[in-house]
Design an enzyme around this catalytic site. Structure first.
Site, mmCIF file in Angstrom:
data_model
loop_
_atom_site.group_PDB
_atom_site.id
_atom_site.type_symbol
_atom_site.label_atom_id
_atom_site.label_comp_id
_atom_site.label_asym_id
_atom_site.label_seq_id
_atom_site.Cartn_x
_atom_site.Cartn_y
_atom_site.Cartn_z
ATOM 1 N N GLY A 28 -0.502 2.664 -4.073
ATOM 2 C CA GLY A 28 0.640 2.925 -3.981
ATOM 3 C C GLY A 28 1.390 2.583 -2.523
ATOM 4 N N ASN A 29 2.631 2.402 -2.349
ATOM 5 C CA ASN A 29 3.305 2.274 -1.125
ATOM 6 C C ASN A 29 4.578 2.707 -0.974
ATOM 7 O OD1 ASN A 29 3.827 -0.463 -2.352
ATOM 8 N ND2 ASN A 29 1.799 -0.597 -2.135
ATOM 9 N N SER A 45 -1.517 -1.280 5.069
ATOM 10 C CA SER A 45 -2.621 -1.450 3.978
ATOM 11 C C SER A 45 -3.866 -0.633 4.445
ATOM 12 C CB SER A 45 -2.855 -2.876 4.216
ATOM 13 O OG SER A 45 -3.813 -3.429 3.136
ATOM 14 N N SER A 74 1.569 -3.043 4.028
ATOM 15 C CA SER A 74 1.158 -3.255 2.718
ATOM 16 C C SER A 74 0.969 -4.428 2.100
ATOM 17 C CB SER A 74 1.686 -2.298 1.717
ATOM 18 O OG SER A 74 1.813 -2.495 0.274
ATOM 19 N N SER A 75 0.200 -4.757 1.262
ATOM 20 C CA SER A 75 0.052 -6.071 0.699
ATOM 21 C C SER A 75 1.373 -6.210 -0.394
ATOM 22 C CB SER A 75 -1.235 -6.246 0.034
ATOM 23 O OG SER A 75 -1.206 -5.373 -1.161
ATOM 24 N N GLU A 76 2.155 -5.302 -0.564
ATOM 25 C CA GLU A 76 3.346 -5.130 -1.314
ATOM 26 C C GLU A 76 4.661 -5.334 -0.805
ATOM 27 O OE1 GLU A 76 2.978 -5.999 -4.551
ATOM 28 O OE2 GLU A 76 1.574 -4.753 -5.766
ATOM 29 N N HIS A 95 6.145 2.893 -4.756
ATOM 30 C CA HIS A 95 5.392 2.299 -5.590
ATOM 31 C C HIS A 95 4.368 3.302 -5.821
ATOM 32 C CE1 HIS A 95 2.782 -0.190 -7.747
ATOM 33 N NE2 HIS A 95 2.052 -0.400 -6.942
ATOM 34 N N HIS A 97 0.767 4.194 -8.728
ATOM 35 C CA HIS A 97 0.037 3.860 -9.900
ATOM 36 C C HIS A 97 0.054 5.065 -10.775
ATOM 37 C CE1 HIS A 97 -2.243 0.657 -7.665
ATOM 38 N NE2 HIS A 97 -1.069 0.404 -7.563
ATOM 39 N N HIS A 160 -0.261 -1.931 -14.204
ATOM 40 C CA HIS A 160 -0.026 -1.556 -12.682
ATOM 41 C C HIS A 160 0.599 -0.325 -12.272
ATOM 42 C CE1 HIS A 160 0.959 -3.646 -8.613
ATOM 43 N NE2 HIS A 160 0.294 -2.617 -8.630
HETATM 44 ZN ZN LIG Z 1 0.256 -1.386 -7.047
#
Ligand SMILES: [Zn+2]
Length: 217
Positions: A28-29, A45, A74-76, A95, A97, A160
């Site tokens: 999550g982020n 991250s 974060s990678s998102e 975001h 999960h 996801h």
């Molecule tokens: Zn995710």
């Protein structure tokens, strides 16, 4: 510290999604936009949320350039920025999960409007399912923007998790909780009688009018 308020809100948001059971581990982020609209603080991250401090939260501009150092974003980040750019009304993006939302996406069951709070989130669906794309990819970001449209507040990404947006952290968080609640109810309804079931359409339309008018139910 620069951007202290939005950095603190990111930490608060990360702890909240963990405490509310919307994520496991460091998944999550959370991102929060500055009040002048030019900067976005995003969770870093791979940092366990228990040890996350505001100083570790990086701040970027809307093109993704670091404007105040923290840990690696974060990678998102691409997805958050694509949504922030497409939706100027988004002050916060969350975001998660969330388990039951993921289950609905895997079994291909659209989240029905099965609770009162979800009536206020219809646009026209409370949380349409975005077909699977790789996490962190621009394709995922583009699909999320497409399915959110101009007025959506939530989408469920297949296999996801959930993405919600709100004018601020509180709103994005509340929406994430209500979507997951609706998904959990839909799941147990299916177990109980094979159908997820929504509130009948005529009742939804009637309640929408009442809620929009501000009258108590
Ligand atoms: Zn995710």
């Amino acid at each position: 510290m620069e951007y202290q308020d939005i950095r603190e809100q990111v930490v608060q948001g990360c702890l909240a999604i963990q405490q509310k059971g919307l994520i496991r581990g460091t998944s999550g982020n959370v991102s929060v936009r500055s009040s002048d609209g030019t900067a976005v603080a995003i969770s870093p991250s791979g940092i366990p949320y228990e040890i996350l401090t505001p100083e570790m939260v990086p701040v970027v501009d809307l093109a993704g350039n670091i404007i105040s150092e923290g840990k690696k974003p974060s990678s998102e980040l691409p997805m958050h920025l694509m949504v922030m750019n497409a939706r100027p009304d988004a002050g916060c993006i969350i975001h998660t999960h969330s388990k039951f939302s993921i289950i609905l996406s895997i079994i291909g069951e659209k989240l029905p409007v099965n609770t009162i709070p979800l009536i206020m989130m219809m646009s026209p669906d409370p949380a349409p399912i975005v077909p699977f794309e790789f996490p962190g990819s621009p394709e995922l970001g583009a699909a999320v923007v497409e399915y959110l449209g101009d007025s959506g507040h939530a989408v469920i990404m297949e296999h996801h998790g959930l993405l919600t947006l709100g004018k601020d952290l509180g709103e994005a968080l509340t929406i994430a909780e209500y979507i997951e609640e609706g998904a959990e109810i839909a799941y147990y309804c299916r177990l109980a009688d094979g159908k997820a079931k929504g509130i009948p359409d005529d009742k939804v339309a009637e309640m929408m009018k009442i809620l929009m008018s501000g009258r108590a139910l």
